[in-house]
Design a protein around this motif. Structure first.
Motif, PDB file in Angstrom:
ATOM      1  N   LEU A  15     -72.938  23.875   1.118  1.00  0.00           N
ATOM      2  CA  LEU A  15     -71.841  23.663   1.794  1.00  0.00           C
ATOM      3  C   LEU A  15     -71.663  24.494   2.759  1.00  0.00           C
ATOM      4  N   GLN A  20     -78.473  19.403   8.167  1.00  0.00           N
ATOM      5  CA  GLN A  20     -76.979  19.488   8.776  1.00  0.00           C
ATOM      6  C   GLN A  20     -76.885  18.545   9.955  1.00  0.00           C
ATOM      7  N   ASP A  28     -71.371  18.521   4.856  1.00  0.00           N
ATOM      8  CA  ASP A  28     -70.040  18.056   4.689  1.00  0.00           C
ATOM      9  C   ASP A  28     -70.118  16.943   3.949  1.00  0.00           C
TER      10      ASP A  28
END
Ligand code: TYM
Length: 326
Positions: free
Chosen positions: A66, A27, A71
């Protein structure tokens, strides 16, 4: 921009080890790097799978990625079997790696000891993983500690290929987080947390009820002393809690230890920090789970992007190998 690639198997319950060892970094890295993340369904086939369950688990994993904040506008997220070049690349890697190298892989040793059926794919698993990484001109691979050997063999394969056939692949390196790289089982803190845990009490799943996560931390195995100190060899249970707390709060386990004189408050604080990290993920997951068509659409876009790069690299490798153009 640094090119980043990593993968996760879709089967089994995703747990706190996967999250702290890998997904949190995925992330973070998508903001600074050119990141590619893959759900490795073909690797899951190295042990027998129930087709219906595999199908559902793959979609679920995409939704969970997700939900953890991947993203698709920033990172490329795709399913391994959607990009055929990965299978093709796997063969090229199998012909570059040696039997002896594969035999030394600790994951193969562990898994084959436990398996009733040892597929050839379980043995050649690292060759497919090398293809995953090398096809995307990867420089950095964010993974937990247990994948280090697989990244090292990937480097060796790339080096050998380049020296035999000319410059073809970029040499990748593993990026392992300072804390959380090896989250241990809460009941058997000598073993890493894993889907195949002996007792469900030792495994913290990302999608389990938050109350149950809290309970698991409160019942975590520590030791008969009372001193809170970060010392993984002598105090594996307490050190595991400190590492988890440090990973979730971006702290340092030695420093955090100074704030505790008893095990109880350490357990409570760790449980609370983990629950607060997981709560928003579960909420986002609930929303996404209602829209499988949108998830499938995003995976389609991801596969298109991934295919472009993978096809270019495969073409380069085949040319250098002397394979006749089709
Ligand atoms: P997998 O699906 O077993 O695990 C996904 C990621 O989670 C990390 N991890 C842990 N980290 C800390 N503590 C733990 N207890 C823990 N358990 C798991 C793993 O290190 C991994 O980063 N072979 C890979 C999948 C793969 C892959 C790749 C990874 C296929 N191709 C290419 C990187 C690049 C695997 O089975 O991960």
């Amino acid at each position: 921009m640094t090119r980043v690639f990593s993968g996760i198997q879709p089967t089994g319950e995703i747990h706190l080890g996967n999250y702290l060892g890998a997904l949190r970094n995925w992330q973070k890295m998508q903001h600074e790097c050119d990141a590619v993340y893959c759900i490795v369904d073909l690797h899951a086939l190295t042990v027998p799978q129930d087709p219906k369950e595999l199908h559902a688990a793959t979609l679920r994993m995409a939704q969970l990625l997700l939900a953890t904040g991947i993203d698709p506008e920033k990172a490329t997220m795709f399913v391994q079997s959607h990009v055929r070049e990965h299978t093709e690349g796997g063969w090229l890697m199998e012909t570059t790696v040696s039997f002896g190298e594969l035999r030394r892989m600790t994951q193969f040793k562990d898994k084959s000891e436990r398996a009733d059926f040892i597929s050839a794919g379980l043995f050649t698993y690292p060759a497919l993983q090398a293809a995953d990484i090398l096809l995307h001109d990867t420089e950095e691979v964010p993974v937990g500690e247990d994948q280090k050997q697989h990244i090292e063999i990937t480097r060796d394969i790339a080096e050998r290929f380049n020296s035999r056939y000319g410059e073809t692949f970029v040499l990748p390196k593993a990026v392992i987080p300072k804390t959380g790289a090896r989250v241990m089982d809460l009941q058997n803190p000598e073993n890493k947390m894993s889907k195949s845990a002996e007792s469900p009490q030792g495994l913290v799943k990302l999608l389990e009820p938050l109350k149950s996560i809290e309970k698991k931390f409160k019942r975590a195995v520590t030791d008969t002393e009372t001193e809170v100190r970060y010392d993984p060899a002598a105090k594996p249970g307490v050190s595991n809690l400190l590492s988890i707390l440090a990973a979730v709060t971006d702290g340092d386990p030695h420093e955090l230890a100074k704030g505790y004189t008893q095990y109880g408050p350490l357990k409570t604080d760790t449980a609370e920090a983990v629950v607060e990290a997981i709560r928003p993920i579960q909420a986002r997951y609930e929303e996404l789970a209602n829209d499988p068509a949108e998830t499938a659409r995003l995976l389609g876009l991801g596969a298109d992007k991934a295919r472009e790069v993978a096809a270019r690299t495969i073409a380069r490798a085949k040319k250098n190998l002397g394979l006749l153009e089709g």
